[in-house]
Design an enzyme around this catalytic site. Structure first.
Site, PDB file in Angstrom:
ATOM      1  CB  THR A  27      -1.026  -0.006   1.166  1.00 19.34           C
ATOM      2  OG1 THR A  27      -2.036   0.966   0.882  1.00 19.34           O
ATOM      3  CG2 THR A  27      -0.395   0.290   2.510  1.00 19.34           C
ATOM      4  CB  CYS A  33      -3.961   5.878   6.372  1.00 16.18           C
ATOM      5  SG  CYS A  33      -5.134   6.993   5.577  1.00 16.18           S
ATOM      6  CG  HIS A  50      -4.552   2.430   3.227  1.00 14.57           C
ATOM      7  ND1 HIS A  50      -3.530   2.744   2.360  1.00 14.57           N
ATOM      8  CD2 HIS A  50      -4.907   3.602   3.803  1.00 14.57           C
ATOM      9  CE1 HIS A  50      -3.276   4.047   2.419  1.00 14.57           C
ATOM     10  NE2 HIS A  50      -4.117   4.599   3.279  1.00 14.57           N
TER      11      HIS A  50
END
Lengths: 167, 211
Positions: A27, A33, A50
């Site tokens: 990711t 995040c 995520h």
């Protein structure tokens, strides 16, 4: 030695996915995040989420994306890793992200502190399912791109200023 | 995406006009500051997924220089002024007179604060024209500068929107210096109103929007 082409499974923002060796999962551009990996090393299977927000109570819509919130994402991630062959009791976790990209001198709202809150929420959820966190790289003020290798259990973390580190 | 189904062509046109006016003023300010002609694209208003938003600026792990500010007042939201690294360097070179300046080699205070101030002036002129146009009270927070992966930066602007869905309405205006050797777009203004702000903006301009 297998010469199979290694695929990179991508995980978008507020998204999750599953990978089996020899493939890897990645990711990109984690800021506030949190990227969390749940894996079973002996089965060489892993899932990555995520996570964008700490709690689904923040949602203001009905049709909810479970991958977005720490409380719903971890539960679903575990379910899918087990479905893909992972075994309960053998699962481990690694996580990275939760940075505070911007420092504001004034008017810091709760939403600006979202990074640390995400980290805390993911940690709580993993604890709830008794999954040990074997490594983490959280906080700070840098973006991260992470890649997990289910064969070795290694998480690669790339930042703009520090290059790539293994964890 | 029920939230966005209530948006029709008129609403999109209004947002486009807002981008036009805001970025037009900002481009003029930039042009005066650097004593150069700055060209601007027609604003693009799109309802897109978070990942698609990152793709506008080269994908989530593309490294950029971005000034972020929070819009406070009647219609809160977020604003980003995003520059490619090369363009940020060129602006710093022009402002400081140091033609050798490279961001990788020099992270000292002065060039970065010059860039931050540039972002402040531009975003300020974008916002004040928006405020004049709508008669709404809008004021910017102190701007913050970050040179990092675009995904890490822009996701801050998506937090409020992410609470209502998996899409975002973005008012995107691109600028570039005249006579650039390549036609690559080198700067983006992103206006991301909070979900609650849309009907406030529409009402201020006399267009009904069901809440």
């Amino acid at each position: 030695m297998m010469s199979e082409i290694v695929q990179v499974v991508k995980v978008g923002i507020a998204d999750m996915n599953i990978v089996k060796a020899p493939h890897v999962i990645r990711t990109c551009g984690l800021g506030s995040c949190v990227g969390v990996v749940v894996y079973d090393l002996t089965k060489e299977v892993a899932g990555m989420a995520h996570v964008m927000l700490p709690d689904s109570s923040l949602a203001k819509s009905e049709n909810m994306n479970v991958a977005k919130y720490a409380d719903t994402a971890i539960e679903e991630l575990i379910r899918r890793v087990i479905e893909a062959g992972g075994r309960n009791g053998h699962l481990k976790a690694k996580m990275a992200g939760g940075a505070q990209m911007f420092q504001f001198r004034t008017g810091t709202t709760d939403m600006m502190r979202i990074g640390p809150r995400n980290v805390e929420a993911v940690r709580q959820q993993l604890q709830r399912f008794r999954i040990p966190i074997v490594a983490e790289d959280v906080g700070g003020s840098s973006g991260r791109t992470i890649e997990f290798h289910p064969k070795t259990g290694i998480l690669l973390i790339r930042t703009v200023n520090q290059g790539v580190r293994e964890m | 995406m029920s939230y966005f189904e209530r948006m029709d062509a008129v609403h999109m046109d209004i947002l486009k006009e807002i981008g036009n006016i805001g970025a037009g003023h900002a481009a003029t300010a930039l042009s005066k500051l650097l004593n150069k002609r700055i060209e601007m694209t027609i604003p693009d208003v799109r309802i897109i997924s978070f990942d698609e938003m990152m793709d506008i600026v080269g994908g989530a792990d593309n490294v950029v220089a971005a000034v972020f500010l929070r819009i406070e007042g009647d219609a809160p939201g977020n604003m980003f002024f995003v520059l490619s690294i090369e363009q940020a360097e060129r602006f710093i070179q022009q402002m400081t007179g140091d033609e050798q300046f490279k961001l990788e080699q020099d992270c000292s205070e002065l060039p970065l604060s010059a860039l931050q101030e540039l972002g402040n002036i531009l975003a300020g002129s974008y916002l004040s024209s928006l405020s004049d146009f709508t008669n709404l009270n809008l004021h910017p927070s102190v701007p913050a500068l970050s040179i990092d992966m675009i995904g890490a930066i822009l996701s801050y602007g998506l937090i409020e929107m992410s609470r209502v869905g998996d899409h975002v309405i973005v008012v995107d205006t691109a600028i570039h210096e005249e006579h650039q050797p390549d036609d690559r777009v080198n700067g983006h203004f992103f206006l991301l109103p909070d979900p609650e702000s849309f009907h406030i903006i529409f009402r201020a301009l006399g267009v009904e929007h069901d809440e």
